[in-house]
Design a protein around this motif. Structure first.
Motif, PDB file in Angstrom:
ATOM      1  N   LYS A  30       0.829  -1.204   0.000  1.00  0.00           N
ATOM      2  CA  LYS A  30       0.000   0.000   0.000  1.00  0.00           C
ATOM      3  C   LYS A  30       0.866   1.257   0.000  1.00  0.00           C
ATOM      4  CE  LYS A  30      -3.954   1.994   2.412  1.00  0.00           C
ATOM      5  NZ  LYS A  30      -4.904   1.819   3.516  1.00  0.00           N
ATOM      6  N   LYS A  31       1.931   1.255   0.787  1.00  0.00           N
ATOM      7  CA  LYS A  31       2.848   2.399   0.838  1.00  0.00           C
ATOM      8  C   LYS A  31       3.525   2.606  -0.517  1.00  0.00           C
ATOM      9  CE  LYS A  31       6.844   4.285   3.372  1.00  0.00           C
ATOM     10  NZ  LYS A  31       7.221   5.098   2.274  1.00  0.00           N
ATOM     11  N   LEU A  32       3.967   1.517  -1.146  1.00  0.00           N
ATOM     12  CA  LEU A  32       4.597   1.612  -2.462  1.00  0.00           C
ATOM     13  C   LEU A  32       3.655   2.244  -3.477  1.00  0.00           C
ATOM     14  CD1 LEU A  32       6.946   0.868  -4.441  1.00  0.00           C
ATOM     15  CD2 LEU A  32       5.713  -1.280  -4.822  1.00  0.00           C
ATOM     16  N   LEU A  33       2.407   1.808  -3.485  1.00  0.00           N
ATOM     17  CA  LEU A  33       1.418   2.368  -4.414  1.00  0.00           C
ATOM     18  C   LEU A  33       1.230   3.864  -4.177  1.00  0.00           C
ATOM     19  CD1 LEU A  33      -1.176  -0.525  -4.343  1.00  0.00           C
ATOM     20  CD2 LEU A  33       0.206   0.162  -6.313  1.00  0.00           C
ATOM     21  N   LYS A  34       1.057   4.238  -2.931  1.00  0.00           N
ATOM     22  CA  LYS A  34       0.868   5.649  -2.610  1.00  0.00           C
ATOM     23  C   LYS A  34       2.105   6.469  -2.967  1.00  0.00           C
ATOM     24  CE  LYS A  34      -2.767   5.330   0.821  1.00  0.00           C
ATOM     25  NZ  LYS A  34      -3.707   6.278   0.255  1.00  0.00           N
ATOM     26  N   ASP A  35       3.293   5.942  -2.655  1.00  0.00           N
ATOM     27  CA  ASP A  35       4.535   6.640  -2.985  1.00  0.00           C
ATOM     28  C   ASP A  35       4.718   6.787  -4.492  1.00  0.00           C
ATOM     29  OD1 ASP A  35       5.055   6.828  -0.277  1.00  0.00           O
ATOM     30  OD2 ASP A  35       6.650   5.302  -0.270  1.00  0.00           O
ATOM     31  N   ALA A  36       4.152   5.849  -5.270  1.00  0.00           N
ATOM     32  CA  ALA A  36       4.243   5.904  -6.731  1.00  0.00           C
ATOM     33  C   ALA A  36       3.207   6.852  -7.341  1.00  0.00           C
ATOM     34  CB  ALA A  36       4.095   4.508  -7.314  1.00  0.00           C
ATOM     35  N   GLY A  37       2.328   7.417  -6.499  1.00  0.00           N
ATOM     36  CA  GLY A  37       1.348   8.380  -6.993  1.00  0.00           C
ATOM     37  C   GLY A  37      -0.049   7.848  -7.205  1.00  0.00           C
ATOM     38  N   VAL A  38      -0.305   6.606  -6.782  1.00  0.00           N
ATOM     39  CA  VAL A  38      -1.660   6.061  -6.892  1.00  0.00           C
ATOM     40  C   VAL A  38      -2.450   6.568  -5.688  1.00  0.00           C
ATOM     41  CG1 VAL A  38      -3.071   3.972  -7.011  1.00  0.00           C
ATOM     42  CG2 VAL A  38      -0.817   4.020  -8.104  1.00  0.00           C
ATOM     43  N   SER A  39      -3.373   7.514  -5.930  1.00  0.00           N
ATOM     44  CA  SER A  39      -4.112   8.119  -4.821  1.00  0.00           C
ATOM     45  C   SER A  39      -5.482   7.477  -4.619  1.00  0.00           C
ATOM     46  CB  SER A  39      -4.275   9.620  -5.042  1.00  0.00           C
ATOM     47  OG  SER A  39      -5.016   9.867  -6.212  1.00  0.00           O
ATOM     48  N   GLU A  40      -6.000   6.876  -5.640  1.00  0.00           N
ATOM     49  CA  GLU A  40      -7.271   6.161  -5.530  1.00  0.00           C
ATOM     50  C   GLU A  40      -7.137   4.879  -6.343  1.00  0.00           C
ATOM     51  OE1 GLU A  40     -10.913   8.255  -6.386  1.00  0.00           O
ATOM     52  OE2 GLU A  40     -10.032  10.136  -5.741  1.00  0.00           O
ATOM     53  N   TYR A  41      -7.678   3.796  -5.812  1.00  0.00           N
ATOM     54  CA  TYR A  41      -7.600   2.516  -6.514  1.00  0.00           C
ATOM     55  C   TYR A  41      -8.839   1.728  -6.129  1.00  0.00           C
ATOM     56  CZ  TYR A  41      -5.169  -1.673  -8.386  1.00  0.00           C
ATOM     57  OH  TYR A  41      -4.781  -2.782  -9.108  1.00  0.00           O
ATOM     58  N   SER A  42      -9.702   1.492  -7.096  1.00  0.00           N
ATOM     59  CA  SER A  42     -10.916   0.705  -6.876  1.00  0.00           C
ATOM     60  C   SER A  42     -10.925  -0.475  -7.825  1.00  0.00           C
ATOM     61  CB  SER A  42     -12.176   1.541  -7.153  1.00  0.00           C
ATOM     62  OG  SER A  42     -12.262   2.625  -6.286  1.00  0.00           O
ATOM     63  N   ILE A  43     -11.434  -1.603  -7.349  1.00  0.00           N
ATOM     64  CA  ILE A  43     -11.599  -2.779  -8.198  1.00  0.00           C
ATOM     65  C   ILE A  43     -13.038  -3.264  -8.033  1.00  0.00           C
ATOM     66  CG2 ILE A  43     -10.830  -5.121  -8.723  1.00  0.00           C
ATOM     67  CD1 ILE A  43      -8.118  -4.378  -7.424  1.00  0.00           C
ATOM     68  N   PHE A  44     -13.703  -3.467  -9.147  1.00  0.00           N
ATOM     69  CA  PHE A  44     -15.083  -3.927  -9.170  1.00  0.00           C
ATOM     70  C   PHE A  44     -15.130  -5.301  -9.841  1.00  0.00           C
ATOM     71  CE2 PHE A  44     -14.963   0.643  -9.317  1.00  0.00           C
ATOM     72  CZ  PHE A  44     -15.941   1.042  -8.431  1.00  0.00           C
ATOM     73  N   LEU A  45     -16.115  -6.125  -9.477  1.00  0.00           N
ATOM     74  CA  LEU A  45     -16.259  -7.461 -10.048  1.00  0.00           C
ATOM     75  C   LEU A  45     -17.585  -7.590 -10.782  1.00  0.00           C
ATOM     76  CD1 LEU A  45     -15.436 -10.470 -10.357  1.00  0.00           C
ATOM     77  CD2 LEU A  45     -16.545 -10.873  -8.139  1.00  0.00           C
ATOM     78  N   ASP A  46     -17.524  -8.052 -12.030  1.00  0.00           N
ATOM     79  CA  ASP A  46     -18.714  -8.452 -12.780  1.00  0.00           C
ATOM     80  C   ASP A  46     -18.835  -9.961 -12.580  1.00  0.00           C
ATOM     81  OD1 ASP A  46     -20.599  -9.318 -14.612  1.00  0.00           O
ATOM     82  OD2 ASP A  46     -19.707  -8.286 -16.326  1.00  0.00           O
ATOM     83  N   GLU A  47     -19.740 -10.376 -11.716  1.00  0.00           N
ATOM     84  CA  GLU A  47     -19.846 -11.793 -11.347  1.00  0.00           C
ATOM     85  C   GLU A  47     -20.321 -12.680 -12.492  1.00  0.00           C
ATOM     86  OE1 GLU A  47     -20.933 -12.951  -7.290  1.00  0.00           O
ATOM     87  OE2 GLU A  47     -21.402 -10.829  -6.979  1.00  0.00           O
ATOM     88  N   GLU A  48     -21.007 -12.116 -13.480  1.00  0.00           N
ATOM     89  CA  GLU A  48     -21.456 -12.924 -14.618  1.00  0.00           C
ATOM     90  C   GLU A  48     -20.286 -13.427 -15.447  1.00  0.00           C
ATOM     91  OE1 GLU A  48     -24.551 -11.323 -17.103  1.00  0.00           O
ATOM     92  OE2 GLU A  48     -25.538 -10.403 -15.382  1.00  0.00           O
TER      93      GLU A  48
END
Length: 104
Positions: A30-48
């Protein structure tokens, strides 16, 4: 700020395990992602279709998928390889998506 989106594929029957692993995301990742500039990260699932849709806001030069040379990301990919479609190096198979509309 750049908005990135891509899709991945979750193996059948792995929804709960995928959620569990992400709820317990490693602090150093999580720290690596934030330090790399990723400020928001969402993942959604299409169950079909078991398609995962990921969205990121990035202020750096690239998104999460560009961090594959770091040891922690390689470890995460190995950890996740049994529950999703991956490349030979265990990186998730990702398909970049083109933004065709944005409303601010």
């Amino acid at each position: 700020m750049t908005r990135l989106a891509f899709k991945m594929h979750l193996n059948e029957g792995q929804k709960q395990e995928y959620i569990k692993r992400h709820n317990e995301i490693w602090p150093e990742l999580k720290k690596l992602l934030k330090d790399a500039g990723v400020s928001e990260y969402s993942i959604f699932l299409d169950e079909e279709t078991n398609t995962l849709f990921a969205f990121q806001k990035v202020s750096g030069d690239g998104g999460s998928q560009d961090l594959g040379k770091t040891e922690i990301v390689k470890q995460w990919w190995n950890f996740m390889a049994d529950i999703m479609k991956v490349n030979p190096d265990n990186s998730p198979v990702t398909i970049p998506l083109e933004e065709v509309f944005y409303m601010e």
